[in-house]
Design a protein around this motif. Structure first.
Motif, mmCIF file in Angstrom:
data_model
loop_
_atom_site.group_PDB
_atom_site.id
_atom_site.type_symbol
_atom_site.label_atom_id
_atom_site.label_comp_id
_atom_site.label_asym_id
_atom_site.label_seq_id
_atom_site.Cartn_x
_atom_site.Cartn_y
_atom_site.Cartn_z
ATOM 1 N N THR A 184 0.823 -1.203 0.000
ATOM 2 C CA THR A 184 0.000 0.000 0.000
ATOM 3 C C THR A 184 0.859 1.256 0.000
ATOM 4 O O THR A 184 0.426 2.298 -0.490
ATOM 5 C CB THR A 184 -0.961 0.021 1.201
ATOM 6 N N GLY B 274 -0.204 3.541 -2.957
ATOM 7 C CA GLY B 274 -0.827 4.772 -2.489
ATOM 8 C C GLY B 274 -0.147 6.028 -2.977
ATOM 9 O O GLY B 274 -0.657 7.133 -2.762
ATOM 10 N N HIS B 275 0.994 5.898 -3.617
ATOM 11 C CA HIS B 275 1.735 7.048 -4.133
ATOM 12 C C HIS B 275 1.945 6.856 -5.634
ATOM 13 O O HIS B 275 2.739 5.997 -6.039
ATOM 14 C CB HIS B 275 3.081 7.188 -3.416
#
Length: 73
Positions: free
Chosen positions: A36, A40-41
């Motif tokens: 994640t 997530g980036h």
């Protein structure tokens, strides 16, 4: 999905853009990254996808494979 290779082959046959057609069929970044923190980036996910694409292309070249140079991540 059973026999997904038939579905994938049908989709790949419809690609007309030469740049897209020249990309190795490696799947989406979330198929080979289970983090994640990365997913997530967007920048990290893009770098992971670029590195995986480069490794796949190196492996597809004659003499490529596990000993092929690994691009920096």
């Amino acid at each position: 999905m059973l026999h997904a290779e038939c579905f994938a082959a049908a989709l790949l046959d419809r690609i007309t853009d030469p740049v897209v057609r020249g990309l190795p069929p490696i799947g989406a970044v979330d198929q080979f990254v289970d983090s994640t923190d990365v997913l997530g980036h967007p920048t990290s996910a893009q770098e992971a996808a670029r590195a995986t694409t480069a490794l796949r292309r190196a492996a597809d070249r004659p003499g490529g494979g596990p000993s092929a140079p690994t691009p920096p991540v």
